[in-house]
Each structure stands twice: as C-alpha cells, then as structure tokens.
Design an enzyme around this catalytic site. Structure first.
Site, PDB file in Angstrom:
ATOM      1  N   SER A 227      85.234  39.947  24.855  1.00 52.29           N
ATOM      2  CA  SER A 227      85.735  40.875  25.869  1.00 52.29           C
ATOM      3  C   SER A 227      85.719  42.327  25.421  1.00 52.29           C
ATOM      4  O   SER A 227      85.944  42.631  24.237  1.00 52.29           O
ATOM      5  CB  SER A 227      87.178  40.503  26.247  1.00 52.29           C
ATOM      6  OG  SER A 227      87.247  39.206  26.783  1.00 52.29           O
TER       7      SER A 227
ATOM      8  N   HIS B  21      93.713  38.396  30.459  1.00 50.82           N
ATOM      9  CA  HIS B  21      93.576  37.163  29.676  1.00 50.82           C
ATOM     10  C   HIS B  21      94.924  36.677  29.127  1.00 50.82           C
ATOM     11  O   HIS B  21      95.192  35.471  29.128  1.00 50.82           O
ATOM     12  CB  HIS B  21      92.571  37.356  28.553  1.00 50.82           C
ATOM     13  CG  HIS B  21      91.158  37.451  29.031  1.00 50.82           C
ATOM     14  ND1 HIS B  21      90.508  36.400  29.631  1.00 50.82           N
ATOM     15  CD2 HIS B  21      90.261  38.485  29.023  1.00 50.82           C
ATOM     16  CE1 HIS B  21      89.279  36.769  29.971  1.00 50.82           C
ATOM     17  NE2 HIS B  21      89.104  38.020  29.614  1.00 50.82           N
TER      18      HIS B  21
END
Length: 475
Positions: free
Chosen positions: A315, A404
């Site tokens: 990410s 997340h």
C-alpha cells in the site's frame, strides 16, 4: 407494465421542454446559459418540481416529470446545474414552521400522544426534495443519475459549503441503495468486454495502467481482479481490487508491475497481495463498501486458490511526506534524541530544517542512502501510521492506513525504495507499507481500532519502532 417502463414509452417526447424554463438552449449535446434565471422561470420550474413531489396527475405523471428533469439536468452545463441544485437546496428543504410546531407538541405530552408527536416531528424533518430523489431512484438509470448528481454537489461544495445538506440527503438515499447485500462481486479477466477493460484503465487510481500490455500483465494467470457492481449499474464497476498471487511478501511495486517478469504458477503461490484498490464513483464518497470487497475477495481466493495462506497489501502512504514536512513531523522530530538524529541525518542543523534537508537529498538514488537514515525514516513512518490522528478522533490520519486498520488489518512491514515513481517519492519518499489480514484476528483488530484507536503491528514493526533513531525519548 411497470411505472418506469411506461415513463420511458410515454415521456421521452417531452424531455426537451424543461431547458427553456432554466433560460438554457441546446448546442448539439451541450446547454449554454442565456442569462440569469429570472423569477418567472424559477416560479415555473418550482411548480413543476412541486407537481412531481405531490404526484399531481398520479404516479405515472409524477415519474414522467422526474424523468424529464433528470434527462435535461444531464444536458445542462455547470451553471445550469448549479441553478437547479440551488433551487432544490433553498426551496425544497424542510418546513421550519412545521418543525417548530411539532417540537412544541412533543414537549407538552406523554405516552401515546408523545409517540404521535415524535412521528409528526420525524415527518416534518424530512426535506421536501427527498420525494423527488426517491422518484429518481425508480427510473431505469436513476441510481447512476443520483451518483453523478452527488459528484456535482461535491464540486460545488469546494466553493460553497452551504450545499452540504443536499449532499447529506443524497448520501442517505444512496446508502440505502448501495447496501452491500445487493452488490455483486464479479471477477474481471482479459476476456471481459473491452468496454469494461477500458474503464479499468480509466479508473485506476493507485498505479496508472500505462498500456494494454500493462493491463494484460495485471490480468495474467498469476493475477486476479475483482469488482463490485450494482444491479442498476451493471456496466459500471463501483470499486475494484487488483491482486497478485505471490511467493512471500511483496515489497516493491515496480517489480510487481514489471511486464517482463515471468508469471508465477498459481499452485506455487502462498500469498495474495492486494496492491491496488480503486473507487470509481466520486458520488459514492463516504459510503463504505471497500472493506466488504476485501472480505469477499479473501473468501473467493481461499476457495479458488487453497494454497494461499497469507493475505497482505502493498500500500501507498499518501500523507507521510506532507506530514513530515509540516507541524506534525516537526513535533515528532523535536522529541527525538538529538545525537541519534544528527548521526542518522548528518548535516541537519535543527529539526526545523528537516524539510529543507530532505529536499537536498539525492532522491533519484534513494538506495544509496545510509542505513541509519533509512532506519530513521522508516521509524518515523511507523510512528506516523500509528500516532498521527484525525484531530481528537482516535483513528489514523493517513487515509489508506485508516481504511485497512478499520477493516481489521495490522501493520506488517515498512518497505524502502518500494515505489520510486515521481508520485511515490512525492507522497512518501518512496516508502510503502504491507498491511496483513490475519483471518482469525480481523474482527478483534477492527473493534479495538474503531473503539479505542489501537493499531496492531508485527514484531518486526515493533522492533523498528523501538530500535530506530526515530524512537521516542521524551513525551
């Protein structure tokens, strides 16, 4: 025959009439203003909206009115759309007098009368425009129309925050329409329709798809792509996720996206790497279903590729550099051991000069920097992800981290020289992070983060936080 079908058959011939009311004319498919909306025109338009809301002439007539409004709205330019949205905002809100009356009634009664008064108050608080929004949802393309209208309202809000109540009304309507229970998970492959593949290229928001060859690589045998669709928007992906089947933890996006790299046999993979999640509809901002997408994709992968044992992301960290070069980073640097900071960043005269110091480094060759500096920046990144909060809110400041962590992941690994594109260097000095979804811990991680702001990390990240030159020495 249902109402929507009858509207289409009976209403199309009248769709061109409304623009004249707004003082707009057609030029091909565009609409251009012919001056300000005068009071007489506003009155006529207001009467048409009122007739639609009140269902004068019956439900079919009301739906015809809604269809005409929707068709013409889609043809107007920004000025025309703003006039119409301002009318909805200002003239079709809740009735203040009715609200005051309902409040007074609720304050003087008890029992059954109080329940009735509360019902009346609830009804009075619903803005008149809500019925028009509901009418639009009944049209064949009405859901997409509302999504695009909220996108237009977002654009207006940048200059005119007063449009927020209209955005809120649209969000409430869309939230009920986009309940995750009715969304459809679909797998996208190289054999999917070309029009859909073109939309993947256009909507990719994390790592730009540079060519058809690039797209084909991302849909190879060792890759997966999944998207959510709404039944009323079958040709429009709402959000899609790109997955690489990998052996071990992926720590570099350039390697992951290298079109010349050989494909891995799915049977040899042990890790699913979620490396790109893209929302495609701006009008659905603030309506969460990305977390449900991840959970469904995990279930699908566990079924289709049972040898996969680990689920991680690779990410971006979009807010890190901006934060480090601002007040947040300065406060953190002031709390470090001056000797360790000087050793890791030789030539840095004071924490206040850190942004200038960073700008003078050779970011075209970040791999050549000292190990101490790498440890410093990685340690600062861990603290940013875990400590930088949204004001008094206990949730993470970084939007990707919040996404997340809120979905139940933990911070697994910080990766140096993981994304050296101009965007990667601009956002996070080229650093990227792996978040890991440990299936048996997802719910606990989610609950602890949501309610207490707890950020779970791997043992490697804990060690980095304590041993890095960025370790906190004083509060």
């Amino acid at each position: 025959m249902n109402i929507a079908t009858e509207v289409i058959q009976r209403g199309k011939r009248n769709w061109s009439r409304l623009p004249k009311v707004l003082g707009l004319t057609r030029k091909g498919k565009e609409m251009t203003p012919e001056g300000a909306l005068v009071q007489a025109d506003a009155k006529t338009l207001r009467e048409q909206i009122e007739a639609c809301i009140a269902q004068r002439g019956g439900p079919v007539s009301s739906s015809q009115q809604a269809a005409r409004l929707a068709e013409d709205y889609s043809q107007w330019d920004e000025a025309g759309k703003r006039r119409f949205l301002a009318l909805l905002l200002d003239d079709f809100d809740f009735n203040e007098a009715q609200v005051q009356e309902a409040l007074q009634a609720a304050g003087n009664v008890t029992g059954e009368e109080l329940r009735n008064a509360c019902q009346a108050l609830r009804k009075a608080l619903v803005p008149a425009r809500a019925e028009l929004l509901r009418r639009w949802t009944l049209l064949p393309a009405g859901v997409k129309f509302l999504v695009d209208m909220r996108r237009d309202v977002f654009a207006l809000m940048r200059e005119e925050p007063r449009f927020k109540p209209l955005s809120t009304d649209l969000k409430e309507m869309l939230s009920s329409l986009f309940n995750v229970g009715i969304l459809q998970l679909q797998s996208i492959s190289w054999n999917s329709p070309a029009a859909l593949l073109e939309k993947l290229i256009a909507y990719e928001a994390v790592h730009e798809i540079e060519s058809w060859e690039d797209l084909k690589h991302r849909l190879n045998v060792d890759r997966r792509c999944f998207a959510f669709f709404h039944p009323n928007m079958p040709n429009e992906p709402l959000i899609f996720i790109e997955v690489a089947l990998h052996k071990g933890v992926a720590d570099n996006v350039q390697k992951l996206l290298d079109t010349s790299a050989p494909a891995l046999k799915p049977s040899d993979a042990d890790t699913a790497v979620f490396y790109s999640i893209s929302n495609t509809q701006k009008g659905l901002g603030g309506i969460p279903f990305g977390g449900f997408l991840i959970k469904q994709v995990v279930d699908r992968l566990r079924h289709d590729v049972p040898n996969i044992r680990k689920f991680i992301t690779l990410s971006p960290i979009p807010g890190f550099r901006k934060w480090m070069e601002g007040e947040g980073g300065l406060e953190m640097l002031k709390g470090l051991d001056p000797k360790k900071l000087a050793a890791a960043a030789p030539g840095l005269s004071a924490p206040e000069n850190f942004a200038e110091y960073l700008a003078g480094l050779d970011w075209e060759h970040p791999e050549s920097m000292s190990e101490d500096f790498k440890m410093l920046l990685k340690g600062l990144c861990v603290r940013y992800l875990g400590e930088a909060k949204r004001g008094n809110n206990p949730t993470a400041l970084d939007p990707v981290a919040h996404f997340h962590l809120n979905n139940g992941a933990r911070i697994e690994q910080i990766n140096w020289v993981a994304n050296v594109t101009p965007r990667g260097l601009r956002e996070s000095f080229g650093l990227m992070v792996n978040y890991r979804y440990k299936l048996e811990r997802i719910e606990k991680h989610h609950e602890d983060y949501l309610h207490r702001g707890v950020v779970y990390t791997s043992s490697a990240v804990k060690a980095l936080r304590t041993k890095s030159p960025a370790a906190k020495t004083r509060s």
